[in-house]
Design an enzyme around this catalytic site. Structure first.
Site, PDB file in Angstrom:
ATOM      1  N   TYR A 226       9.620 -22.777  65.458  1.00 26.03           N
ATOM      2  CA  TYR A 226       9.250 -21.621  64.614  1.00 26.03           C
ATOM      3  C   TYR A 226       7.774 -21.251  64.827  1.00 26.03           C
ATOM      4  O   TYR A 226       7.429 -20.074  64.980  1.00 26.03           O
ATOM      5  CB  TYR A 226       9.531 -22.000  63.164  1.00 26.03           C
ATOM      6  CG  TYR A 226       9.366 -20.891  62.155  1.00 26.03           C
ATOM      7  CD1 TYR A 226      10.375 -19.952  61.947  1.00 26.03           C
ATOM      8  CD2 TYR A 226       8.219 -20.805  61.363  1.00 26.03           C
ATOM      9  CE1 TYR A 226      10.233 -18.949  60.996  1.00 26.03           C
ATOM     10  CE2 TYR A 226       8.069 -19.810  60.410  1.00 26.03           C
ATOM     11  CZ  TYR A 226       9.086 -18.886  60.224  1.00 26.03           C
ATOM     12  OH  TYR A 226       8.932 -17.902  59.279  1.00 26.03           O
TER      13      TYR A 226
ATOM     14  N   LYS B  77       6.396 -17.732  66.288  1.00 23.78           N
ATOM     15  CA  LYS B  77       5.572 -16.848  65.446  1.00 23.78           C
ATOM     16  C   LYS B  77       4.181 -16.619  66.047  1.00 23.78           C
ATOM     17  O   LYS B  77       3.584 -15.560  65.854  1.00 23.78           O
ATOM     18  CB  LYS B  77       5.472 -17.414  64.032  1.00 23.78           C
ATOM     19  CG  LYS B  77       6.810 -17.400  63.274  1.00 23.78           C
ATOM     20  CD  LYS B  77       7.353 -15.998  63.120  1.00 23.78           C
ATOM     21  CE  LYS B  77       8.542 -15.923  62.181  1.00 23.78           C
ATOM     22  NZ  LYS B  77       9.080 -14.562  62.064  1.00 23.78           N
TER      23      LYS B  77
HETATM   24  P1  NAP Z   1      16.042 -14.111  54.995  1.00 23.24           P
HETATM   25  O1  NAP Z   1      16.113 -13.820  53.554  1.00 23.24           O
HETATM   26  O2  NAP Z   1      16.836 -15.248  55.564  1.00 23.24           O
HETATM   27  O3  NAP Z   1      16.388 -12.779  55.777  1.00 23.24           O
HETATM   28  C1  NAP Z   1      16.450 -12.734  57.158  1.00 23.24           C
HETATM   29  C2  NAP Z   1      17.518 -11.731  57.547  1.00 23.24           C
HETATM   30  O4  NAP Z   1      17.582 -11.694  58.980  1.00 23.24           O
HETATM   31  C3  NAP Z   1      18.908 -12.123  57.043  1.00 23.24           C
HETATM   32  O5  NAP Z   1      19.593 -11.005  56.537  1.00 23.24           O
HETATM   33  C4  NAP Z   1      19.560 -12.659  58.302  1.00 23.24           C
HETATM   34  O6  NAP Z   1      20.962 -12.533  58.322  1.00 23.24           O
HETATM   35  C5  NAP Z   1      18.951 -11.762  59.345  1.00 23.24           C
HETATM   36  N1  NAP Z   1      19.112 -12.318  60.678  1.00 23.24           N
HETATM   37  C6  NAP Z   1      19.037 -13.618  61.040  1.00 23.24           C
HETATM   38  N2  NAP Z   1      19.304 -13.746  62.344  1.00 23.24           N
HETATM   39  C7  NAP Z   1      19.565 -12.508  62.816  1.00 23.24           C
HETATM   40  C8  NAP Z   1      19.947 -11.997  64.070  1.00 23.24           C
HETATM   41  N3  NAP Z   1      20.112 -12.805  65.137  1.00 23.24           N
HETATM   42  N4  NAP Z   1      20.148 -10.673  64.204  1.00 23.24           N
HETATM   43  C9  NAP Z   1      20.022  -9.848  63.134  1.00 23.24           C
HETATM   44  N5  NAP Z   1      19.663 -10.269  61.918  1.00 23.24           N
HETATM   45  C10 NAP Z   1      19.459 -11.592  61.754  1.00 23.24           C
HETATM   46  O7  NAP Z   1      14.541 -14.420  55.456  1.00 23.24           O
HETATM   47  P2  NAP Z   1      13.153 -13.861  54.867  1.00 23.24           P
HETATM   48  O8  NAP Z   1      12.523 -14.941  54.101  1.00 23.24           O
HETATM   49  O9  NAP Z   1      13.335 -12.538  54.257  1.00 23.24           O
HETATM   50  O10 NAP Z   1      12.334 -13.731  56.229  1.00 23.24           O
HETATM   51  C11 NAP Z   1      12.099 -12.502  56.879  1.00 23.24           C
HETATM   52  C12 NAP Z   1      11.047 -12.722  57.956  1.00 23.24           C
HETATM   53  O11 NAP Z   1       9.832 -13.183  57.367  1.00 23.24           O
HETATM   54  C13 NAP Z   1      11.424 -13.767  59.005  1.00 23.24           C
HETATM   55  O12 NAP Z   1      10.966 -13.361  60.281  1.00 23.24           O
HETATM   56  C14 NAP Z   1      10.671 -14.989  58.544  1.00 23.24           C
HETATM   57  O13 NAP Z   1      10.402 -15.878  59.607  1.00 23.24           O
HETATM   58  C15 NAP Z   1       9.407 -14.355  58.008  1.00 23.24           C
HETATM   59  N6  NAP Z   1       8.692 -15.195  57.044  1.00 23.24           N
HETATM   60  C16 NAP Z   1       9.257 -15.522  55.846  1.00 23.24           C
HETATM   61  C17 NAP Z   1       8.529 -16.310  54.979  1.00 23.24           C
HETATM   62  C18 NAP Z   1       9.062 -16.709  53.627  1.00 23.24           C
HETATM   63  O14 NAP Z   1       8.401 -17.498  52.953  1.00 23.24           O
HETATM   64  N7  NAP Z   1      10.202 -16.210  53.189  1.00 23.24           N
HETATM   65  C19 NAP Z   1       7.240 -16.763  55.328  1.00 23.24           C
HETATM   66  C20 NAP Z   1       6.715 -16.398  56.545  1.00 23.24           C
HETATM   67  C21 NAP Z   1       7.438 -15.608  57.403  1.00 23.24           C
HETATM   68  P3  NAP Z   1      21.876 -13.783  57.829  1.00 23.24           P
HETATM   69  O15 NAP Z   1      21.408 -14.124  56.454  1.00 23.24           O
HETATM   70  O16 NAP Z   1      23.269 -13.219  57.899  1.00 23.24           O
HETATM   71  O17 NAP Z   1      21.602 -14.882  58.805  1.00 23.24           O
END
Ligand code: NAP
Length: 253
Positions: free
Chosen positions: A163, A167
């Site tokens: 990861y 990133k």
């Molecule tokens: P999330 O709630 O899991 O949402 C991610 C979405 O992306 C889900 O709808 C997922 O679908 C979809 N997805 C996964 N693999 C995919 C693929 N191959 N093709 C198309 N869609 C796909 O995650 P989030 O927390 O909102 O994170 C969003 C972004 O922010 C990510 O890049 C994450 O690394 C980054 N981020 C998050 C945090 C945090 O604390 N939440 C911190 C730093 C960075 P499914 O659920 O069906 O798999």
């Protein structure tokens, strides 16, 4: 860029941070192309957004699959016109230590599968979607803006070899695109969230959640809309490119 009536694609837009971005950009009048893995989850998200008067359309795709990405972006152009903005937000985690050692003996290693899965979605996915988005922006002659979602973990984080590497790569390609694409009036920038309350962090063990929240200077996880605000700022600010917004409650890795 004035967000009103602009076609903005958001990958992973049906859940978590992507959904919060859809709400914020949609409230400002964007026409949204929500791109996510599951058609059913997309339908659900679009129905909820419609109740708020937000104009959103669903485009199922796998960001890691070249053909799926090409088709989805072509479908957006056909149905909504060429895009003005793209937020590369879809991402996954598959955490493990590089080596798990017991009594001086390697008991377990991060698998190549876990490495590859995360690189495919979090880095190759950004490359593929960013390439399609930039292509549409160049050919429309209108330019546009690409926002890539990185993470505080890009600095290196225990258990996240895959990861963190992905990133860090996401920000490196953002800076490269800012230099290459400025002549087509395309801006690119990164948002690096800290720990934010979403379905991704909801899978953490409660003791880990408490430990992380306690280590943040603001003593809590962020809200999804805090990140959506950063994205909206980048979309609107025409002099912001090649840079990163760190929104993490003051936490440093
Ligand atoms: P999330 O709630 O899991 O949402 C991610 C979405 O992306 C889900 O709808 C997922 O679908 C979809 N997805 C996964 N693999 C995919 C693929 N191959 N093709 C198309 N869609 C796909 O995650 P989030 O927390 O909102 O994170 C969003 C972004 O922010 C990510 O890049 C994450 O690394 C980054 N981020 C998050 C945090 C945090 O604390 N939440 C911190 C730093 C960075 P499914 O659920 O069906 O798999």
């Amino acid at each position: 860029m004035n967000i009103k009536n602009k076609v903005i694609a958001i990958t992973g837009g049906a859940s978590g941070l992507g959904y919060a971005m859809a709400e914020r950009l949609g409230e400002q009048g964007a026409v949204l192309a929500l791109m996510d893995k599951s058609a059913a989850t997309l339908d659900e998200a679009i129905s909820k957004l419609a109740v708020q008067g937000i104009n959103a359309h669903g485009f199922p795709l796998d960001v890691a699959d070249k053909h799926s990405v090409t088709k989805a972006f072509a479908d957006i152009a056909d149905r909504l016109g060429p895009i003005d903005g793209c937020v590369n937000n879809a991402g996954i985690t598959d955490d493990a230590l590089l080596l798990k050692v017991k009594d001086g003996v390697v008991a377990k290693r991060m698998s190549l599968d876990a490495w590859q899965r995360v690189i495919d979605v979090n880095l190759t996915g950004v490359f593929l979607c960013g390439r399609e988005a930039a292509g549409q922006m160049v050919e429309s002659g209108k330019g546009g803006v690409i926002v890539n979602i990185s993470s505080i973990s890009r600095a290196g984080n225990m258990g996240q070899t895959n990861y963190a590497a992905a990133k860090a790569g996401v920000h490196a390609l953002t800076v490269t695109w800012a230099k290459e694409l400025a002549k087509y009036s395309i801006r690119t920038a990164t948002v690096a969230p800290g720990f934010i309350d979403t379905p991704m962090t909801a899978t953490m063990r409660p003791d880990m959640y408490e430990k992380i929240a306690g280590s943040v200077p603001l003593k809590r996880l962020g809200e999804a809309d805090n990140i959506a605000q950063c994205v909206a700022f980048i979309v609107e600010n025409d002099y912001f490119t090649g840079r990163i917004i760190e929104c993490d409650g003051g936490l440093r890795m």
